[in-house]
Design a protein around this motif. Structure first.
Motif, PDB file in Angstrom:
ATOM      1  N   HIS A   1      -7.422  -3.209  -6.941  1.00  0.00           N
ATOM      2  CA  HIS A   1      -6.820  -3.333  -5.611  1.00  0.00           C
ATOM      3  C   HIS A   1      -6.289  -4.742  -5.381  1.00  0.00           C
ATOM      4  CE1 HIS A   1      -7.238  -4.306  -1.223  1.00  0.00           C
ATOM      5  NE2 HIS A   1      -6.459  -3.243  -1.152  1.00  0.00           N
TER       6      HIS A   1
ATOM      7  N   LYS B   1      -7.746  -2.183   3.128  1.00  0.00           N
ATOM      8  CA  LYS B   1      -8.652  -1.225   2.477  1.00  0.00           C
ATOM      9  C   LYS B   1      -8.889   0.024   3.317  1.00  0.00           C
ATOM     10  CE  LYS B   1     -10.953  -4.867  -0.167  1.00  0.00           C
ATOM     11  NZ  LYS B   1     -12.226  -5.473  -0.588  1.00  0.00           N
TER      12      LYS B   1
ATOM     13  N   PHE C   1      -7.841   3.134   3.044  1.00  0.00           N
ATOM     14  CA  PHE C   1      -7.126   3.874   2.013  1.00  0.00           C
ATOM     15  C   PHE C   1      -6.633   5.244   2.477  1.00  0.00           C
ATOM     16  CE2 PHE C   1      -9.949   0.943  -0.367  1.00  0.00           C
ATOM     17  CZ  PHE C   1      -8.952   0.158  -0.917  1.00  0.00           C
TER      18      PHE C   1
ATOM     19  N   ARG D   1      -0.071   2.412  -5.977  1.00  0.00           N
ATOM     20  CA  ARG D   1      -0.975   2.114  -4.861  1.00  0.00           C
ATOM     21  C   ARG D   1      -1.619   3.384  -4.318  1.00  0.00           C
ATOM     22  NH1 ARG D   1       0.828  -2.905  -1.180  1.00  0.00           N
ATOM     23  NH2 ARG D   1       1.107  -4.440  -2.827  1.00  0.00           N
TER      24      ARG D   1
ATOM     25  N   CYS E   1      -5.557   4.557  -4.054  1.00  0.00           N
ATOM     26  CA  CYS E   1      -6.131   5.087  -2.807  1.00  0.00           C
ATOM     27  C   CYS E   1      -6.850   6.409  -3.060  1.00  0.00           C
ATOM     28  CB  CYS E   1      -5.040   5.282  -1.756  1.00  0.00           C
ATOM     29  SG  CYS E   1      -4.293   3.739  -1.150  1.00  0.00           S
TER      30      CYS E   1
END
Length: 507
Positions: free
Chosen positions: A370, A413, A415, A439, A443
């Motif tokens: 991340h 964060k 997600f 990304r 997630c």
């Protein structure tokens, strides 16, 4: 179960025999010359006649559609996933699973499948059946065990290994012959023709996937990868025509020439400047015929002509490429550089030192991944979209705003919110972003959705075929799915790509 339509464009629900293999109903329009005694259809190379499968057949064949059976090099647009399967008669199959939304009308799905199922050719990975059971929509094709053209061309396997020139010519001719056959049989349209659609069978012979012959379904565009590679007329009307298929064939010729997935506009600039050496794959240096390459380059430029009516037809493709294939007796497996059986076993550690991203993926450290994705931002997206001024509409601004909200949620964060926002961006379909797919893949991993994470990582690879991060994310998702050998192989490929990229940067 199944969809009930008559055999003349309405095949009835097929009964099954006692050993769970489908009873074949042969298509009514089979030519008399293709029918043996007792009405049995004779098909080339032992390919089964087209049939309906029960959902139970395919569920058993794929171990309940296990993630371990996902064909990672399918190039299919999520959520349409391709699985390999093993029938009770020991035949291996490829199973493409759609959502009901993709084909809401079971009659339309069955009719389209039967239309494609009539085709039989040694240059096709032939469609051998379908399933239309309740909400389930599945296609069944011959399984091709030796990966895709994209795998062999774009994915690093070592500095010295590449597809030799004669094999590239064979690939071009076989695909051209497949398209010419389909056109002659009244199926001239092929959706999203690209290097992921070219498959290699057990003998290493290149074949064209039959899945692209199905009419476009509701859940996606006919061109699901980078907009820079789609025919110019498709931008205007969103329709696939025989001429747009020729354009896409031209992009495959560029792939074969260069060993890279480069935008046609850039390649045409090189062709116009007569800089053949700049276009050609550096791995082929001194190992190809300049005269033959010139023929292929000229054919590619014709296929990529901005005016559809100026492009060649499929017979022109075959007649141009046939004289270049001068060694038909050499086995494709030899040219491809693979053996019938793979002896290599998965190792516990990758074969070369890893970068910070590689180390994080090897440890499955999602927090570290991340942080690295936040740091890299969107610099890998450069060159993956070519948009005109007219395309910067309100819809575009709304889409970019969705991505911006997703980025904020990703950084914080949050997600689940990031998934929602990134999904809004992706679903509009105007702009493709490998970074957004990467990304969203992370997630999904953070939310214990490894299957979805793997599909997004594969999509990132489709958009940006030589981007190490796309392979790293696939490695983590595969490891989460307990596919350890595939995870290690993918980690090694990512590391190799990254090393190659660093060497280019230093040169």
């Amino acid at each position: 179960m199944g969809c009930c339509i008559s055999r003349e464009n309405n095949p009835e629900k097929q009964p099954k025999n006692n050993n769970s293999n489908p009873v074949v109903h042969h298509h009514q329009q089979t030519p008399a010359s293709d029918v043996g005694g007792g009405g049995i259809v004779i098909v080339p190379s032992g390919v089964p006649a087209f049939a309906e499968f029960s959902f139970a057949d395919l569920k058993a064949a794929t171990n309940n559609f296990s993630s371990e059976f996902i064909v990672s090099e399918s190039g299919e647009k999520a959520p349409n996933v391709v699985y390999k399967g093993h029938l009770k008669n020991q035949q291996w199959i490829a199973v493409k699973k759609f959502t009901k939304l993709a084909w809401p009308d079971p009659k339309q799905f069955a009719e389209e499948a039967w239309g494609v199922g009539k085709l039989r050719h040694s240059r096709l990975a032939n469609l051998i059946g379908y399933c239309c059971d309740g909400d389930e929509r599945l296609l069944v094709a011959e399984f091709m065990p030796n990966d895709t053209l994209a795998k062999h061309l774009f994915h690093c396997k070592g500095e010295k290994q590449t597809i030799e020139w004669a094999m590239r010519l064979r690939v071009a001719l076989n695909v051209a012959e497949a398209l010419d056959y389909c056109s002659s049989e009244g199926r001239p349209l092929y959706h999203d023709l690209n290097a992921y659609r070219v498959l290699f069978d057990e003998n290493g012979d290149p074949r064209l996937s039959c899945f692209g012959l199905m009419k476009n379904s509701r859940d996606g565009r006919s061109y699901s990868t980078n907009l820079a590679y789609t025919p110019p007329e498709y931008h205007r009307n969103g329709k696939v025509t025989p001429e747009s298929v020729i354009y896409s064939f031209g992009t495959i010729l560029l792939d074969l020439l260069s060993g890279k997935h480069i935008p046609p506009s850039h390649a045409l600039d090189m062709i116009r400047s007569k800089n053949l050496n700049l276009l050609m794959d550096s791995h082929l240096e001194g190992k190809f015929s300049t005269e033959e390459a010139t023929v292929v380059v000229n054919l590619a430029s014709l296929c990529l002509h901005n005016e559809p009516r100026e492009r060649p037809n499929t017979k022109d493709l075959v007649s141009t490429l046939s004289p270049l294939n001068t060694n038909p007796d050499v086995a494709s497996l030899v040219m491809l550089g693979v053996s019938k059986q793979e002896d290599a076993q998965a190792t516990a550690t990758p074969q070369r030192p890893l970068s910070p991203m590689g180390e994080a993926c090897s440890r499955m450290d999602l927090t570290a991944i991340h942080q690295l994705l936040v740091m890299t931002h969107y610099r890998e997206d450069e060159g993956t979209n070519e948009l005109s001024f007219q395309e910067w509409t309100q819809q575009m601004r709304d889409m970019l705003e969705a991505r911006k909200r997703g980025d904020h949620a990703f950084k914080d964060k949050d997600f689940k919110t990031a998934i929602d926002c990134y999904s809004q961006f992706i679903n509009v379909g105007i702009m493709v972003s490998p970074t957004v797919y990467a990304r969203r893949s992370l997630c999904y991993l953070m939310n214990d959705q490894a299957d979805a994470a793997l599909r997004d990582a594969m999509q990132a690879q489709c958009v940006h075929p030589d981007w190490p991060t796309a392979f790293y994310m696939q490695s983590v998702a595969l490891a989460k799915l307990d596919m350890q050998k595939d995870a290690v192989d993918m980690l090694n490929e990512a590391s190799c790509l990254e090393e190659k990229k660093q060497k280019v940067g230093r040169s």
